[in-house]
Write an enzyme that holds these catalytic residues in place. Structure first.
Site: not given
Ligand code: NAD
Ligand code: DAU
Length: 341
Positions: A124-126, A150, A154
């Site tokens: 992730t970019d985080e 989180y 990562k």
């Molecule tokens: P998600 O939370 O929707 O899905 C995560 C999946 O992992 C689920 O299906 C869950 O059941 C499974 N899981 C969790 N713990 C597990 C374990 N111990 N063993 C096996 N399976 C397990 O997540 P997502 O948003 O699809 O993110 C997927 C990946 O991408 C993550 O690694 C996240 O850090 C990364 N990522 C997400 C975003 C985003 O904005 N959503 C952006 C950048 C990177």
């Molecule tokens: O940047 C990549 C990341 O993006 C991934 O690594 C994470 O898995 C993914 O969850 C996401 O993280 P964020 O914290 O950026 O996503 P979230 O949707 O929780 O929040 C996005 C922005 O919106 C952040 O600035 C917080 C704000 N927010 C979020 C929620 C849930 C609100 O203002 N209100 C809310 O209720």
């Protein structure tokens, strides 16, 4: 490779399931194994239509026996499985250490034993931390500065991946994706939460003043980027995946309400997220040099996504009616009073 066997961890989650569908569509000859624990956000409904096409195992990536068994005979591993929600990591970081750190190391150890040819780690970019107060974009060579449990988990996982490459010669590649949105995203992240709340005329809880910026990338673009890095990435390297589309929380809320013809009075400013990072923004040039290019704009992707939630009410209503969803929602948002109150 014509007949590849791929292990995809976390393939029942949001991005992982899109990637599974993409591989099944683009590579009819590949064997696809999915390992997923089906935690609160894992959902077999996300894999609908692939029955008989994929081999699904319900199991924990931190369990070496399960991992060894499902990895047997695999050419490559694409590792999505994670605890992914920042707010939940502020409430209880233990599952984040278990899955994101220990689980990743268990997979890496198994890859070495099984002679897997490539391990792609979805990061992730985080990991770069907050880049607010500047226009600059994070580069792959920038130092890590994770600021939430989180993000720290990562970053730790990435260090373990890199250590396996350096110490044991494992062929690893890492993607650092930006904030991803699209269909089938668990309605705790901002875009599905605000979309589904708006459908119900419920408030959209905006943290702080709503000026924290994220680079919003459509899930299809994220998956294509992962596929590109899996094929063309250089071993030991990391690649940013971002859309170069910086949008703040207030603008996300306004765009969703506009797309749904709902009033701005649904916007509610609440207590900020502790340690809120105010800007993530990556430079994706390195991935672009491999031939990847994002296809979706926010102007097209956001309304299309909002429409998907409007058309798939049973998918998210089932989730929102569940006890797991309700208990997080109550504990988190009830402790965040309106900024004006
Ligand atoms: P998600 O939370 O929707 O899905 C995560 C999946 O992992 C689920 O299906 C869950 O059941 C499974 N899981 C969790 N713990 C597990 C374990 N111990 N063993 C096996 N399976 C397990 O997540 P997502 O948003 O699809 O993110 C997927 C990946 O991408 C993550 O690694 C996240 O850090 C990364 N990522 C997400 C975003 C985003 O904005 N959503 C952006 C950048 C990177
Ligand atoms: O940047 C990549 C990341 O993006 C991934 O690594 C994470 O898995 C993914 O969850 C996401 O993280 P964020 O914290 O950026 O996503 P979230 O949707 O929780 O929040 C996005 C922005 O919106 C952040 O600035 C917080 C704000 N927010 C979020 C929620 C849930 C609100 O203002 N209100 C809310 O209720």
């Amino acid at each position: 490779m014509i007949n590849r066997t791929l292990l995809i961890t976390g393939g029942a989650g949001f991005i992982g399931s899109h990637y599974v569908h993409m591989v099944a569509r683009d590579h009819p000859n590949w064997t696809i194994r999915v390992l997923d624990l089906l935690t609160y956000c894992g959902n077999l409904a996300n894999l609908e239509g692939l029955e008989g096409r994929i081999e699904f195992t319900k199991g924990d990536i931190a369990d070496p026996d399960t991992v060894n068994e499902v990895m047997s005979g695999c050419d490559a591993v694409v590792h999505f499985a994670a605890e992914s929600h920042v707010d939940r990591s502020l409430i209880d970081s233990r599952p984040f250490i278990h899955t994101n750190v220990i689980g990743t190391q268990v997979l890496l150890d198994a890859c070495r034993r099984q002679d897997v040819q490539r391990f792609l780690h979805v990061s992730t970019d985080e990991v770069y931390g907050d880049v607010a107060g500047t226009d600059s974009l994070s580069l792959e060579s920038d130092p890590f500065c994770p600021r939430s449990p989180y993000a720290a988990s990562k970053a730790a996982a990435e260090h373990l991946v890199q250590a396996s490459h350096v110490s044991f010669g494992l062929d690893t590649v890492i993607t650092r994706g930006s904030n991803t949105y699209g269909p089938n995203q668990y309605p705790e992240k901002i875009i599905p939460l605000f979309s589904t709340n708006a459908i119900d005329d419920a408030d959209l809880p905006i943290y702080g003043r709503g000026d924290a910026v994220r680079d919003y990338m459509h899930v299809e673009d994220h998956c294509l980027g992962i596929a590109t890095v899996l094929e063309h990435g250089k071993a030991g390297e990391a690649y940013n995946l971002g859309a170069r589309l910086e949008v703040n929380g207030r603008e996300v809320a306004e765009s969703i309400l506009q797309a749904m013809h709902k009033p701005e009075s649904l916007m509610r400013y609440v207590d900020d997220r502790p340690g809120h990072d105010y800007r993530y923004a990556v430079d994706p040039s390195k991935a672009e040099s491999l031939g990847w290019q994002r296809q979706w704009s926010f102007e097209d992707g956001l309304p299309a996504t909002v429409q998907w939630y409007a058309n798939h009410e049973s998918w998210w209503r089932d989730i929102k009616a569940g006890t797991h969803y309700k208990s997080h929602d109550a504990a988190w948002y009830e402790s965040r009073p309106s900024a004006s109150s």
